[in-house]
Design an enzyme around this catalytic site. Structure first.
Site, mmCIF file in Angstrom:
data_model
loop_
_atom_site.group_PDB
_atom_site.id
_atom_site.type_symbol
_atom_site.label_atom_id
_atom_site.label_comp_id
_atom_site.label_asym_id
_atom_site.label_seq_id
_atom_site.Cartn_x
_atom_site.Cartn_y
_atom_site.Cartn_z
ATOM 1 N N GLU A 157 0.715 -1.265 -0.120
ATOM 2 C CA GLU A 157 0.020 0.048 -0.060
ATOM 3 C C GLU A 157 0.693 1.319 -0.009
ATOM 4 O O GLU A 157 0.642 2.078 -0.716
ATOM 5 C CB GLU A 157 -0.884 -0.032 1.242
ATOM 6 C CG GLU A 157 -1.919 -0.989 1.245
ATOM 7 C CD GLU A 157 -2.453 -1.071 2.559
ATOM 8 O OE1 GLU A 157 -3.828 -1.493 2.643
ATOM 9 O OE2 GLU A 157 -2.053 -1.008 3.765
ATOM 10 N N GLY A 175 -12.176 -4.200 2.169
ATOM 11 C CA GLY A 175 -13.198 -5.081 1.868
ATOM 12 C C GLY A 175 -14.639 -4.348 1.550
ATOM 13 O O GLY A 175 -15.151 -3.298 2.506
ATOM 14 N N MET A 178 -9.208 -2.178 8.856
ATOM 15 C CA MET A 178 -8.584 -2.477 10.030
ATOM 16 C C MET A 178 -7.817 -1.457 10.916
ATOM 17 O O MET A 178 -7.194 -1.526 11.798
ATOM 18 C CB MET A 178 -7.657 -3.665 10.264
ATOM 19 C CG MET A 178 -8.419 -5.157 9.859
ATOM 20 S SD MET A 178 -7.523 -6.700 9.731
ATOM 21 C CE MET A 178 -7.240 -6.943 11.474
ATOM 22 N N ASP A 215 -11.801 -6.853 -2.126
ATOM 23 C CA ASP A 215 -12.617 -8.089 -1.747
ATOM 24 C C ASP A 215 -14.144 -7.368 -1.542
ATOM 25 O O ASP A 215 -14.247 -6.492 -0.855
ATOM 26 C CB ASP A 215 -12.197 -8.929 -0.831
ATOM 27 C CG ASP A 215 -11.991 -8.264 0.356
ATOM 28 O OD1 ASP A 215 -12.783 -8.242 1.278
ATOM 29 O OD2 ASP A 215 -10.753 -7.659 0.570
#
Length: 217
Positions: free
Chosen positions: A11, A76, A160, A184
């Protein structure tokens, strides 16, 4: 100066590849880069995954003079309005694994001293990306229970780190911006396998938007 709090190196490279790096040090075991990109002074720390890592890193860049904190990375999607390898700017975030409901009677994610469970983020006017709501928790899973909770809270995306950074930035009085690219989507197969297959695509998406993101701050 823009303080960037990024979970892991793939990232981080979305911006590091654009940076002229002037100094590299280590703070609390975390690599910290100082330099410039797109005409702005940048302080970038690779914090590691999870809320504690993210909160510690946010405190580090703020202590070292960051006037705005930026978090970007993969995340996600929770429904069909989140597309693989597309970027979204986060308008609000909640820590969906923070549960003091029995004590304070508030909604899941309501932090001590807060009356709302979502914390607002700064959305730059010049950043032309769709807005979404985000849920942060120290869990990566395919749990239908978590998915149902996140949808009930009104989240579009889960990850997260950002909710914890939002908390630190609010208390420090520092603007916080977060941009997430989807790796995802729930219900489209194993999120673990999707993450492995699509992380590179999502990071390439972030890299393509990085000039606009940095210049909007």
């Amino acid at each position: 100066m823009i303080g960037c709090v990024i979970a892991f190196d793939e990232e981080a490279n979305a911006l590091l590849d654009h940076m002229k790096i002037e100094e590299r040090t280590t703070v609390l075991g975390k690599p910290l880069y100082k330099g410039t990109a797109f005409g702005k002074e940048i302080l970038l720390i690779e914090c590691g995954v999870g809320k504690v890592n993210a909160a510690a890193a946010a405190a580090i860049v703020i202590e070292q003079g960051a006037e705005t904190v930026l978090n970007f990375g993969v995340a996600g999607g929770l429904h069909e309005r989140t597309e693989i390898a597309r970027a979204y700017v986060i308008e609000k975030a909640v820590q969906y694994d923070f549960d003091c409901v029995q004590i304070n009677g508030g909604e899941i994610g309501t932090l001590d001293g807060e009356t709302e469970n979502f914390l607002p983020l700064t959305v730059p006017e010049r950043l032309d990306l769709p807005r979404r709501a985000l849920g942060t928790g120290d869990r990566f899973n395919d749990s239908p229970v978590d998915h149902e909770l996140l949808l009930r809270l009104g989240c579009d995306i889960r990850e997260m780190e950002a909710g914890a950074i939002a908390q630190v930035c609010k208390y420090a009085g520092v603007p916080f911006v977060s941009v997430k690219a989807i790796s995802d989507v729930y219900g489209a197969g194993s999120t673990t396998e999707q993450f492995k297959q699509n992380t590179a695509r999502a990071c390439a998406c972030l890299k393509a938007h990085m000039r606009d993101v940095i210049r909007s701050l």
